[in-house]
Design a protein around this motif. Structure first.
Motif, mmCIF file in Angstrom:
data_model
loop_
_atom_site.group_PDB
_atom_site.id
_atom_site.type_symbol
_atom_site.label_atom_id
_atom_site.label_comp_id
_atom_site.label_asym_id
_atom_site.label_seq_id
_atom_site.Cartn_x
_atom_site.Cartn_y
_atom_site.Cartn_z
ATOM 1 N N LEU A 105 -56.902 -17.296 -99.077
ATOM 2 C CA LEU A 105 -57.125 -17.255 -97.629
ATOM 3 C C LEU A 105 -58.609 -17.131 -97.290
ATOM 4 N N ASN A 106 -59.413 -16.695 -98.269
ATOM 5 C CA ASN A 106 -60.859 -16.642 -98.046
ATOM 6 C C ASN A 106 -61.492 -18.033 -98.081
ATOM 7 N N LEU A 107 -60.762 -18.980 -98.684
ATOM 8 C CA LEU A 107 -61.284 -20.342 -98.833
ATOM 9 C C LEU A 107 -60.724 -21.293 -97.780
ATOM 10 N N VAL A 108 -59.552 -20.991 -97.276
ATOM 11 C CA VAL A 108 -58.981 -21.785 -96.173
ATOM 12 C C VAL A 108 -58.619 -20.809 -95.062
ATOM 13 N N SER A 109 -58.764 -21.234 -93.840
ATOM 14 C CA SER A 109 -58.301 -20.386 -92.741
ATOM 15 C C SER A 109 -56.785 -20.351 -92.798
ATOM 16 N N GLY A 110 -56.163 -19.526 -91.988
ATOM 17 C CA GLY A 110 -54.709 -19.409 -92.022
ATOM 18 C C GLY A 110 -54.026 -20.651 -91.488
ATOM 19 N N GLU A 111 -52.790 -20.490 -91.038
ATOM 20 C CA GLU A 111 -52.047 -21.625 -90.501
ATOM 21 C C GLU A 111 -52.652 -22.068 -89.175
ATOM 22 N N ASP A 112 -52.593 -23.364 -88.932
ATOM 23 C CA ASP A 112 -53.236 -23.952 -87.750
ATOM 24 C C ASP A 112 -52.201 -24.144 -86.643
ATOM 25 N N PRO A 113 -52.381 -23.462 -85.483
ATOM 26 C CA PRO A 113 -51.407 -23.557 -84.385
ATOM 27 C C PRO A 113 -51.231 -24.974 -83.832
ATOM 28 N N LYS A 114 -52.205 -25.848 -84.069
ATOM 29 C CA LYS A 114 -52.081 -27.221 -83.564
ATOM 30 C C LYS A 114 -50.919 -27.965 -84.223
ATOM 31 N N TYR A 115 -50.450 -27.429 -85.345
ATOM 32 C CA TYR A 115 -49.402 -28.129 -86.099
ATOM 33 C C TYR A 115 -48.091 -27.349 -86.103
ATOM 34 N N ASN A 116 -47.852 -26.525 -85.066
ATOM 35 C CA ASN A 116 -46.590 -25.800 -84.980
ATOM 36 C C ASN A 116 -45.419 -26.768 -85.102
ATOM 37 N N GLY A 117 -44.476 -26.411 -85.945
ATOM 38 C CA GLY A 117 -43.367 -27.292 -86.259
ATOM 39 C C GLY A 117 -43.542 -27.918 -87.624
ATOM 40 N N ALA A 118 -44.804 -28.054 -88.038
ATOM 41 C CA ALA A 118 -45.116 -28.550 -89.379
ATOM 42 C C ALA A 118 -46.252 -27.706 -89.963
ATOM 43 N N GLN A 119 -46.365 -26.478 -89.457
ATOM 44 C CA GLN A 119 -47.503 -25.627 -89.819
ATOM 45 C C GLN A 119 -47.513 -25.268 -91.304
ATOM 46 N N ASP A 120 -46.333 -25.053 -91.901
ATOM 47 C CA ASP A 120 -46.299 -24.721 -93.325
ATOM 48 C C ASP A 120 -46.760 -25.898 -94.178
ATOM 49 N N TRP A 121 -46.328 -27.099 -93.807
ATOM 50 C CA TRP A 121 -46.720 -28.317 -94.545
ATOM 51 C C TRP A 121 -48.234 -28.505 -94.485
ATOM 52 N N GLU A 122 -48.792 -28.356 -93.294
ATOM 53 C CA GLU A 122 -50.237 -28.525 -93.123
ATOM 54 C C GLU A 122 -50.997 -27.465 -93.913
ATOM 55 N N PHE A 123 -50.501 -26.228 -93.888
ATOM 56 C CA PHE A 123 -51.137 -25.120 -94.603
ATOM 57 C C PHE A 123 -51.095 -25.364 -96.111
ATOM 58 N N VAL A 124 -49.947 -25.799 -96.605
ATOM 59 C CA VAL A 124 -49.791 -26.081 -98.035
ATOM 60 C C VAL A 124 -50.736 -27.202 -98.473
ATOM 61 N N MET A 125 -50.884 -28.233 -97.634
ATOM 62 C CA MET A 125 -51.788 -29.345 -97.979
ATOM 63 C C MET A 125 -53.206 -28.838 -98.195
ATOM 64 N N ARG A 126 -53.645 -27.917 -97.333
ATOM 65 C CA ARG A 126 -55.009 -27.381 -97.479
ATOM 66 C C ARG A 126 -55.125 -26.469 -98.693
ATOM 67 N N LEU A 127 -54.087 -25.690 -98.987
ATOM 68 C CA LEU A 127 -54.115 -24.838 -100.174
ATOM 69 C C LEU A 127 -54.178 -25.686 -101.442
ATOM 70 N N ILE A 128 -53.351 -26.722 -101.501
ATOM 71 C CA ILE A 128 -53.295 -27.579 -102.691
ATOM 72 C C ILE A 128 -54.648 -28.240 -102.952
ATOM 73 N N ASP A 129 -55.370 -28.562 -101.886
ATOM 74 C CA ASP A 129 -56.651 -29.258 -102.013
ATOM 75 C C ASP A 129 -57.682 -28.461 -102.800
ATOM 76 N N ILE A 130 -57.573 -27.131 -102.807
ATOM 77 C CA ILE A 130 -58.573 -26.308 -103.484
ATOM 78 C C ILE A 130 -58.089 -25.820 -104.850
ATOM 79 N N LEU A 131 -56.945 -26.363 -105.309
ATOM 80 C CA LEU A 131 -56.390 -25.958 -106.595
ATOM 81 C C LEU A 131 -56.417 -27.113 -107.582
ATOM 82 N N VAL A 132 -56.365 -26.783 -108.856
ATOM 83 C CA VAL A 132 -56.163 -27.796 -109.899
ATOM 84 C C VAL A 132 -54.697 -27.723 -110.311
ATOM 85 N N ILE A 133 -54.227 -28.769 -110.964
ATOM 86 C CA ILE A 133 -52.794 -28.898 -111.245
ATOM 87 C C ILE A 133 -52.259 -27.727 -112.064
#
Length: 557
Positions: free
Chosen positions: A224-252
């Motif tokens: 959470l220090n590297l990505v902000s929390g969930e984005d209210p602009k994507y309510n209804g798909a907020q978890d998907w959007e949040f996961v996409m940003r988390l995955i971007d900063i990880l390796v497989i």
């Protein structure tokens, strides 16, 4: 003779219509029954839970897991079941952070207060204004205490071993930072578990087409220090959007998948689990988050469009770079009876124009037919000159106009070795292949072979049928590859598996359809390959593959 008679009858229009109607009424998907039996084995027995509790006592790493649960006007009985499912965990080092998003029903508030009084592990936070789910979740992030965070919907249910399975995985691989698992559904207040969602290991192509992660997610709080929390602009798909940003900063290697059902998504009138239509703003939020991801990665030129086969799913068409020559190599044998249909479909339906049709030497060819097409077309060759190569069975037929554009866009991506379309039977409603998988005993399984598109389907079957995703191997009957990888002397099944084990991967393109006009449908099994015994296929859920390996789909009439 019987098979041929059925085939001929089903080509008569009124017989085919009657067949479709009967299927819609009477057809049962035996895969659904097989997955129900699997679910019965997923709920741990009392004895097994005791063993798990004892194993928890021996864990070297025992992190506090902060479970964030936003609530809003929650059904009281469903809220009870959600909270109690946390309290019943065999792994006990957790905290439950309940963030009430200014519920209008004061009984919800009273119930939360009562639970927090009686269990010190439950923390309550009451928001003075309604901020919707994303901001409510973010408020929970702020007061979470420790190393790992989990997300739980206010009306869902955790299997009693959910946290145990996650902490076990953390102990097995301390580097893991993001864990997801399989799930099922429960309906209303019923205890019946159904619709197992048996997911593959992580595949970004899958994640772009559909939120393959959904529930149950556990991740390291320092992300959470590297990505902000969930984005209210994507309510209804907020978890998907949040996961996409988390995955971007990880390796497989930092992403783990638990191939067990440990979470239940509750189906009711206001739940997205029922259908996306319950929340009409969801598709717009989904499209926006995918558009943002494309822009962020500078994947300009990618087309994004809603999947006509499924609401809430999306497909991507990658742009063709340059104007590469494609060699369409015909695979001809003595059994090739429908070559003219294939040639007509290529020359008439193919919208991409820079291609050649290759008749290799020493193949069985109808000389009259060959000479007829030589006279009509100047892009027929006996040698392979293209940068990319399609090999296609002479009994097949192209159904999709922009098939080459879609496949070229995929093969031009970095590290893609092979691309494969959906292969259908002569009737168009029976699936012959969506790619090959490798069972643990080394058997090569043709996924969804014999699946009837007019029948009901499980969610697991559905995602393999309707999304673009990674596959372990391609069928030798139809595929595209790079010229540098093409070698007719090699077995393409073995070659595609070996490349997939290295730096390459293979892609299934669900909206490119090719028909097999022959009555000799593709095999369910391509046999056992001893060199792949004990192979663990990352692209197909292990439990689904066990069922798929034994399940032979038969004719419905």
């Amino acid at each position: 003779m019987k098979t041929l008679l059925k085939h001929m009858l089903r080509r008569i229009p009124f017989v085919k219509q009657a067949y479709i109607k009967l299927q819609g009424i009477y057809s049962l998907n035996q895969m659904d029954n097989l997955q129900k039996k699997l679910l019965e084995t997923m709920m741990p027995s009392a004895e097994k839970l005791i063993d798990m509790k004892n194993e928890c006592d021996g864990f070297v790493v025992t992190p506090l897991i902060s479970i964030i649960m936003p609530t809003y006007n929650t059904d009281l009985k469903m809220l009870d079941e959600a909270i109690k499912s946390v309290q019943n965990q065999v792994y006990k080092n957790w905290e439950l952070v309940i963030v009430d998003d200014c519920s209008l029903n004061h009984e919800v508030r009273d119930k939360i207060i009562n639970y927090s009084k009686n269990d010190s592990r439950i923390t309550k936070l009451f928001l003075e204004q309604n901020h919707h789910i994303a901001r409510a979740t973010n408020e929970g992030f702020k007061i979470a205490k420790d190393e790992y965070i989990a997300l739980l919907d206010h009306d869902d249910y955790l299997y009693p071993n959910a946290l145990y399975e996650n902490v076990k995985r953390i102990n097995e691989n301390p580097k893991v930072k993001f864990i997801y698992s399989d799930e099922d559904k429960i309906e209303g207040y019923a205890k019946r578990h159904f619709s197992a969602y048996l997911k593959p290991d992580f595949d970004f192509d899958f994640l772009r087409c559909i939120n393959i992660i959904t529930h149950f997610v556990v991740f390291k709080s320092d992300l959470l220090n590297l990505v902000s929390g969930e984005d209210p602009k994507y309510n209804g798909a907020q978890d998907w959007e949040f996961v996409m940003r988390l995955i971007d900063i990880l390796v497989i290697d930092e992403i783990a998948h638990i191939d067990k059902v440990i979470y239940s998504w509750r189906v009711h009138s206001k739940s997205t689990a029922l259908e996306t239509g319950a929340k009409p703003y969801v598709p717009e939020a989904q499209r926006n988050l995918l558009r943002k991801d494309i822009e962020k990665k500078k994947n300009f030129g990618i087309k994004i469009y809603e999947n006509h086969d499924a609401i809430g799913q999306w497909l991507f068409q990658y742009p063709v770079i340059g104007l590469p020559l494609v060699s369409i190599v015909l695979k001809l044998t003595k059994e090739t009876k429908y070559l003219e249909k294939l040639l007509n479909s290529i020359f008439i339906k193919t919208s991409y124009h820079n291609y050649e049709v290759v008749f290799l030497e020493n193949q069985v060819i109808d000389k009259f037919l060959f000479e007829k097409y030589i006279e009509r077309h100047d892009n027929i060759s006996s040698k392979i000159n293209g940068e990319y190569i399609v090999l296609i069975d002479g009994n097949f037929e192209i159904l999709t106009f922009d098939w080459l554009e879609k496949m070229i866009g995929q093969i031009q991506r970095d590290n893609v070795a092979y691309v494969m379309p959906r292969i259908l039977s002569q009737e168009n409603n029976i699936v012959e292949s969506v790619g090959l998988a490798v069972a643990k005993n080394g058997e090569i399984i043709n996924l969804l072979n014999g699946f009837d598109l007019l029948s009901s389907r499980t969610l697991t079957e559905h995602i393999h049928l309707t999304t673009n995703h990674h596959i372990t191997a391609v069928t030798p009957n139809c595929y595209m590859t790079k010229k540098s990888l093409f070698d007719l002397s090699k077995d393409v099944i073995t070659h595609s598996i070996e490349l997939n084990q290295g730096e390459y991967y293979n892609v299934f393109v669900s909206d490119v359809h090719i028909k097999n006009n022959s009555l000799n449908i593709l095999n369910k099994s391509f046999g056992v390959f001893p060199k792949f015994i004990d192979f663990i296929d990352p692209n197909v859920n292990s439990n689904f593959l066990k069922i798929e390996q034994k399940y032979i789909r038969g004719e419905k009439i």
